[in-house]
Write a protein that holds these residues in place. Structure first.
Motif, PDB file in Angstrom:
ATOM      1  N   ASN A  13       0.821  -1.209   0.000  1.00  0.00           N
ATOM      2  CA  ASN A  13       0.000   0.000   0.000  1.00  0.00           C
ATOM      3  C   ASN A  13       0.865   1.274   0.000  1.00  0.00           C
ATOM      4  OD1 ASN A  13      -2.436   1.389  -0.078  1.00  0.00           O
ATOM      5  ND2 ASN A  13      -2.624   1.440   2.145  1.00  0.00           N
ATOM      6  N   ALA A  14       1.920   1.246  -0.777  1.00  0.00           N
ATOM      7  CA  ALA A  14       2.873   2.358  -0.819  1.00  0.00           C
ATOM      8  C   ALA A  14       2.256   3.612  -1.440  1.00  0.00           C
ATOM      9  CB  ALA A  14       4.104   1.957  -1.623  1.00  0.00           C
ATOM     10  N   PRO A  15       2.714   4.776  -0.992  1.00  0.00           N
ATOM     11  CA  PRO A  15       2.286   6.018  -1.628  1.00  0.00           C
ATOM     12  C   PRO A  15       3.019   6.166  -2.962  1.00  0.00           C
ATOM     13  CG  PRO A  15       3.997   6.484  -0.042  1.00  0.00           C
ATOM     14  CD  PRO A  15       3.685   5.012   0.072  1.00  0.00           C
ATOM     15  N   ALA A  24      11.927  16.937   2.493  1.00  0.00           N
ATOM     16  CA  ALA A  24      11.105  15.728   2.469  1.00  0.00           C
ATOM     17  C   ALA A  24       9.761  16.045   3.113  1.00  0.00           C
ATOM     18  CB  ALA A  24      11.806  14.611   3.232  1.00  0.00           C
ATOM     19  N   TYR A  25       8.692  15.501   2.529  1.00  0.00           N
ATOM     20  CA  TYR A  25       7.360  15.743   3.082  1.00  0.00           C
ATOM     21  C   TYR A  25       6.373  14.730   2.522  1.00  0.00           C
ATOM     22  CZ  TYR A  25       7.049  18.163  -1.416  1.00  0.00           C
ATOM     23  OH  TYR A  25       7.099  18.465  -2.745  1.00  0.00           O
ATOM     24  N   TYR A  26       5.212  14.689   3.172  1.00  0.00           N
ATOM     25  CA  TYR A  26       4.119  13.829   2.737  1.00  0.00           C
ATOM     26  C   TYR A  26       2.936  14.711   2.379  1.00  0.00           C
ATOM     27  CZ  TYR A  26       0.221  10.549   2.959  1.00  0.00           C
ATOM     28  OH  TYR A  26      -0.898   9.828   2.658  1.00  0.00           O
ATOM     29  N   VAL A  27       2.294  14.440   1.248  1.00  0.00           N
ATOM     30  CA  VAL A  27       1.114  15.173   0.798  1.00  0.00           C
ATOM     31  C   VAL A  27      -0.088  14.243   0.954  1.00  0.00           C
ATOM     32  CG1 VAL A  27       0.037  16.444  -1.094  1.00  0.00           C
ATOM     33  CG2 VAL A  27       2.534  16.394  -0.897  1.00  0.00           C
ATOM     34  N   PRO A  28      -0.867  14.418   2.036  1.00  0.00           N
ATOM     35  CA  PRO A  28      -1.962  13.473   2.309  1.00  0.00           C
ATOM     36  C   PRO A  28      -2.995  13.357   1.196  1.00  0.00           C
ATOM     37  CG  PRO A  28      -1.574  14.889   4.215  1.00  0.00           C
ATOM     38  CD  PRO A  28      -0.739  15.415   3.085  1.00  0.00           C
ATOM     39  N   PHE A  29      -3.459  14.471   0.635  1.00  0.00           N
ATOM     40  CA  PHE A  29      -4.528  14.401  -0.355  1.00  0.00           C
ATOM     41  C   PHE A  29      -4.083  13.762  -1.671  1.00  0.00           C
ATOM     42  CE2 PHE A  29      -2.704  18.613  -0.816  1.00  0.00           C
ATOM     43  CZ  PHE A  29      -2.557  18.754  -2.184  1.00  0.00           C
ATOM     44  N   GLU A  30      -2.783  13.610  -1.861  1.00  0.00           N
ATOM     45  CA  GLU A  30      -2.257  12.909  -3.037  1.00  0.00           C
ATOM     46  C   GLU A  30      -1.664  11.545  -2.670  1.00  0.00           C
ATOM     47  OE1 GLU A  30       0.640  15.381  -4.979  1.00  0.00           O
ATOM     48  OE2 GLU A  30      -0.816  16.947  -5.433  1.00  0.00           O
ATOM     49  N   ASP A  31      -1.568  11.274  -1.362  1.00  0.00           N
ATOM     50  CA  ASP A  31      -0.873  10.089  -0.854  1.00  0.00           C
ATOM     51  C   ASP A  31       0.477   9.960  -1.560  1.00  0.00           C
ATOM     52  OD1 ASP A  31      -0.448   7.893   0.788  1.00  0.00           O
ATOM     53  OD2 ASP A  31      -1.390   6.501  -0.611  1.00  0.00           O
ATOM     54  N   ARG A  32       1.245  11.045  -1.450  1.00  0.00           N
ATOM     55  CA  ARG A  32       2.543  11.135  -2.130  1.00  0.00           C
ATOM     56  C   ARG A  32       3.618  11.565  -1.157  1.00  0.00           C
ATOM     57  NH1 ARG A  32       5.122  15.479  -4.358  1.00  0.00           N
ATOM     58  NH2 ARG A  32       3.212  16.724  -4.301  1.00  0.00           N
ATOM     59  N   VAL A  33       4.755  10.914  -1.251  1.00  0.00           N
ATOM     60  CA  VAL A  33       5.929  11.245  -0.452  1.00  0.00           C
ATOM     61  C   VAL A  33       6.959  11.878  -1.372  1.00  0.00           C
ATOM     62  CG1 VAL A  33       7.910  10.216   0.748  1.00  0.00           C
ATOM     63  CG2 VAL A  33       5.589   9.455   1.296  1.00  0.00           C
ATOM     64  N   ASN A  34       7.506  13.007  -0.941  1.00  0.00           N
ATOM     65  CA  ASN A  34       8.633  13.605  -1.661  1.00  0.00           C
ATOM     66  C   ASN A  34       9.872  13.478  -0.794  1.00  0.00           C
ATOM     67  OD1 ASN A  34       9.728  15.354  -3.930  1.00  0.00           O
ATOM     68  ND2 ASN A  34      10.441  16.404  -2.088  1.00  0.00           N
ATOM     69  N   VAL A  35      10.938  13.048  -1.425  1.00  0.00           N
ATOM     70  CA  VAL A  35      12.244  12.988  -0.774  1.00  0.00           C
ATOM     71  C   VAL A  35      13.241  13.536  -1.782  1.00  0.00           C
ATOM     72  CG1 VAL A  35      13.993  11.462   0.218  1.00  0.00           C
ATOM     73  CG2 VAL A  35      11.588  10.944   0.541  1.00  0.00           C
ATOM     74  N   PHE A  52      12.281   6.319   4.561  1.00  0.00           N
ATOM     75  CA  PHE A  52      11.481   5.426   5.386  1.00  0.00           C
ATOM     76  C   PHE A  52      10.703   6.184   6.455  1.00  0.00           C
ATOM     77  CE2 PHE A  52      14.651   1.972   4.099  1.00  0.00           C
ATOM     78  CZ  PHE A  52      13.872   1.610   3.007  1.00  0.00           C
ATOM     79  N   HIS A  53      11.278   7.248   6.966  1.00  0.00           N
ATOM     80  CA  HIS A  53      10.545   8.078   7.931  1.00  0.00           C
ATOM     81  C   HIS A  53       9.276   8.632   7.294  1.00  0.00           C
ATOM     82  CE1 HIS A  53       9.617  11.161  10.877  1.00  0.00           C
ATOM     83  NE2 HIS A  53       9.490  11.987   9.863  1.00  0.00           N
ATOM     84  N   GLU A  54       9.374   9.157   6.103  1.00  0.00           N
ATOM     85  CA  GLU A  54       8.200   9.730   5.425  1.00  0.00           C
ATOM     86  C   GLU A  54       7.156   8.658   5.113  1.00  0.00           C
ATOM     87  OE1 GLU A  54       7.509  12.856   5.202  1.00  0.00           O
ATOM     88  OE2 GLU A  54       9.440  13.443   6.000  1.00  0.00           O
ATOM     89  N   ILE A  55       7.577   7.468   4.772  1.00  0.00           N
ATOM     90  CA  ILE A  55       6.629   6.389   4.491  1.00  0.00           C
ATOM     91  C   ILE A  55       5.905   5.958   5.772  1.00  0.00           C
ATOM     92  CG2 ILE A  55       6.396   3.997   3.767  1.00  0.00           C
ATOM     93  CD1 ILE A  55       8.743   4.463   1.858  1.00  0.00           C
TER      94      ILE A  55
END
Length: 59
Positions: A13-15, A24-35, A52-55
């Motif tokens: 169930n990866a983003p 690095a950040y997580y975008v909830p409404f897109e279920d996307r991680v940027n690193v 891994f922290h962002e995931i």
């Protein structure tokens, strides 16, 4: 690093991922991680630690 890539690729169930320099950040409404790209880190272990922290912190 090969094992770390396997964990990333096999994450259930990866983003989606983006690799844009800056932060690095997580975008909830897109279920996307940027690193930032691996090349932006002096230590490859810090790259994977950040990834891994962002995931893990996403809901």
């Amino acid at each position: 690093m090969e094992e770390a890539e396997k964990v990333k690729e096999g994450y259930c169930n990866a983003p989606s991922f983006s690799f844009v320099s800056g932060t690095a950040y997580y975008v909830p409404f897109e279920d996307r991680v940027n690193v930032p790209p691996r090349e932006d880190f002096e230590d490859v272990n810090k790259y994977y630690s950040t990834l891994f922290h962002e995931i893990v912190v996403r809901p």
